[in-house]
Design a protein around this motif. Structure first.
Motif, PDB file in Angstrom:
ATOM      1  N   ARG A 184       0.834  -1.201   0.000  1.00  0.00           N
ATOM      2  CA  ARG A 184       0.000   0.000   0.000  1.00  0.00           C
ATOM      3  C   ARG A 184       0.870   1.254   0.000  1.00  0.00           C
ATOM      4  N   GLN A 185       2.044   1.125   0.597  1.00  0.00           N
ATOM      5  CA  GLN A 185       2.945   2.259   0.718  1.00  0.00           C
ATOM      6  C   GLN A 185       4.374   1.759   0.537  1.00  0.00           C
ATOM      7  N   ILE A 186       5.166   2.492  -0.252  1.00  0.00           N
ATOM      8  CA  ILE A 186       6.560   2.142  -0.494  1.00  0.00           C
ATOM      9  C   ILE A 186       7.445   3.141   0.251  1.00  0.00           C
ATOM     10  N   LEU A 187       8.196   2.632   1.215  1.00  0.00           N
ATOM     11  CA  LEU A 187       9.029   3.471   2.070  1.00  0.00           C
ATOM     12  C   LEU A 187      10.460   2.953   2.065  1.00  0.00           C
ATOM     13  N   VAL A 188      11.398   3.733   1.562  1.00  0.00           N
ATOM     14  CA  VAL A 188      12.794   3.377   1.715  1.00  0.00           C
ATOM     15  C   VAL A 188      13.174   3.617   3.180  1.00  0.00           C
ATOM     16  N   ASP A 189      14.242   2.978   3.626  1.00  0.00           N
ATOM     17  CA  ASP A 189      14.620   3.089   5.039  1.00  0.00           C
ATOM     18  C   ASP A 189      14.839   4.538   5.459  1.00  0.00           C
ATOM     19  N   ARG A 190      15.366   5.332   4.541  1.00  0.00           N
ATOM     20  CA  ARG A 190      15.758   6.703   4.876  1.00  0.00           C
ATOM     21  C   ARG A 190      14.564   7.591   5.236  1.00  0.00           C
ATOM     22  N   VAL A 191      13.374   7.254   4.776  1.00  0.00           N
ATOM     23  CA  VAL A 191      12.204   8.103   5.034  1.00  0.00           C
ATOM     24  C   VAL A 191      11.426   7.661   6.271  1.00  0.00           C
ATOM     25  N   LYS A 192      11.769   6.519   6.831  1.00  0.00           N
ATOM     26  CA  LYS A 192      10.969   5.974   7.937  1.00  0.00           C
ATOM     27  C   LYS A 192      11.043   6.826   9.190  1.00  0.00           C
ATOM     28  N   ARG A 193      12.136   7.543   9.383  1.00  0.00           N
ATOM     29  CA  ARG A 193      12.240   8.411  10.562  1.00  0.00           C
ATOM     30  C   ARG A 193      11.144   9.465  10.545  1.00  0.00           C
ATOM     31  N   GLN A 194      10.876  10.061   9.374  1.00  0.00           N
ATOM     32  CA  GLN A 194       9.799  11.039   9.266  1.00  0.00           C
ATOM     33  C   GLN A 194       8.433  10.354   9.296  1.00  0.00           C
ATOM     34  N   ARG A 195       8.295   9.261   8.560  1.00  0.00           N
ATOM     35  CA  ARG A 195       6.996   8.581   8.445  1.00  0.00           C
ATOM     36  C   ARG A 195       6.464   8.170   9.805  1.00  0.00           C
ATOM     37  N   PHE A 196       7.322   7.717  10.697  1.00  0.00           N
ATOM     38  CA  PHE A 196       6.866   7.181  11.978  1.00  0.00           C
ATOM     39  C   PHE A 196       7.227   8.085  13.155  1.00  0.00           C
ATOM     40  N   ALA A 197       7.475   9.363  12.882  1.00  0.00           N
ATOM     41  CA  ALA A 197       7.888  10.284  13.938  1.00  0.00           C
ATOM     42  C   ALA A 197       6.831  10.428  15.033  1.00  0.00           C
ATOM     43  N   GLU A 198       5.570  10.515  14.632  1.00  0.00           N
ATOM     44  CA  GLU A 198       4.491  10.631  15.631  1.00  0.00           C
ATOM     45  C   GLU A 198       4.460   9.403  16.534  1.00  0.00           C
ATOM     46  N   ILE A 199       4.583   8.235  15.938  1.00  0.00           N
ATOM     47  CA  ILE A 199       4.539   6.983  16.700  1.00  0.00           C
ATOM     48  C   ILE A 199       5.746   6.865  17.614  1.00  0.00           C
ATOM     49  N   ASP A 200       6.912   7.259  17.093  1.00  0.00           N
ATOM     50  CA  ASP A 200       8.160   7.104  17.847  1.00  0.00           C
ATOM     51  C   ASP A 200       8.367   8.185  18.902  1.00  0.00           C
ATOM     52  N   GLY A 201       7.541   9.230  18.879  1.00  0.00           N
ATOM     53  CA  GLY A 201       7.710  10.320  19.824  1.00  0.00           C
ATOM     54  C   GLY A 201       8.838  11.270  19.480  1.00  0.00           C
ATOM     55  N   THR A 202       9.257  11.270  18.212  1.00  0.00           N
ATOM     56  CA  THR A 202      10.372  12.128  17.787  1.00  0.00           C
ATOM     57  C   THR A 202       9.913  13.291  16.912  1.00  0.00           C
ATOM     58  N   TYR A 203       8.610  13.488  16.801  1.00  0.00           N
ATOM     59  CA  TYR A 203       8.085  14.510  15.882  1.00  0.00           C
ATOM     60  C   TYR A 203       8.638  15.900  16.197  1.00  0.00           C
TER      61      TYR A 203
END
Length: 250
Positions: free
Chosen positions: A219-238
């Motif tokens: 459904r979504q194509i994410l290279v490793d380099r973009v995952k920090r932004q993609r999951f920032a809300e979940i990771d608490g790093t936003y």
């Protein structure tokens, strides 16, 4: 998405990620049609790559998009993949009255352009087996770059639109994929092909093609380099990443 044997139209495929992805899809055994505004670039691509088609259009003009869809589906009735790649990224300052023109142009190109392309091609694509609509967002859809507020907002909107589009088309033959690039070495906003902070374009393309092949139902194509932004809300790093992108030190 199957990695080969498709007929693919890449809207906005004359430069940057769009052009690179068009070439990789061509090399993988797909019939690729590149669509863009600049005729000289279209002619260059056709001259350099045997078998690639080209169509001229203006992504900011609804009539031009509808004409593109009519021409392309008539010339390539087997067309089954649409990639909505066209976009612009321009800095804005909200207190500068001239920035409103940038805002409106960005919305017209990045958001309305994507939506108009989908509306123009979807009736044909639902009639094709193994069809795909691939939208292109950005890591900035998830944590904005304050220097380019409207670009970031349009990419967030395209993400939301893609989610709804997938749900509306779930009972059809059309797979809906979101591709979310990180900062990549292209000429977008003058990022430059030697920007050490950006992912090399060829590395990005290689990873994307590998993911498309390995995850045919993605459904979504994410290279490793973009995952920090993609999951920032979940990771608490936003907040940390937003401050970094705003170049704040405190």
């Amino acid at each position: 998405m199957r990695i080969s044997g498709n007929t693919v139209l890449v809207a906005g495929g004359t430069s940057g990620i769009g052009r690179g992805l068009a070439m990789r899809l061509h090399e993988a055994g797909n019939h690729v049609i590149v669509a863009g505004r600049r005729k000289e670039l279209l002619d260059e691509i056709v001259a350099e790559h045997a078998g690639i088609g080209a169509e001229q259009f203006d992504v900011t003009d609804d009539a031009s998009i509808r004409e593109l869809a009519a021409r392309a589906t008539a010339s390539y009735p087997e067309l089954n993949v649409l990639v909505t790649m066209a976009g612009i990224m321009v800095p804005e300052k909200v207190l500068d009255p001239d920035s409103l023109e940038i805002t409106e142009r960005t919305v017209t190109t990045n958001l309305l352009g994507t939506i108009r392309l989908v509306h123009a091609f979807a009736p044909h694509l639902v009639s094709r087996p193994d069809a795909v609509i691939a939208t292109v967002t950005s890591g900035l859809a998830y944590v904005p770059l304050p220097l380019t507020p409207t670009y970031s907002a349009t990419k967030a909107a395209v993400h939301s639109y893609t989610e709804s589009l997938r749900e509306q088309l779930r009972d059809t033959s059309v797979q809906v994929i979101e591709i979310a690039p990180p900062l990549t070495r292209t000429t977008l906003m003058g990022a430059g092909t030697d920007n050490e902070l950006a992912m090399p374009l060829e590395d990005f393309l290689t990873e994307i093609m590998g993911l498309l092949e390995a995850q045919p139902d993605a459904r979504q194509i994410l290279v490793d380099r973009v995952k920090r932004q993609r999951f920032a809300e979940i990771d608490g790093t936003y907040d940390q990443i937003l401050a970094l992108q705003a170049a704040r030190t405190s």
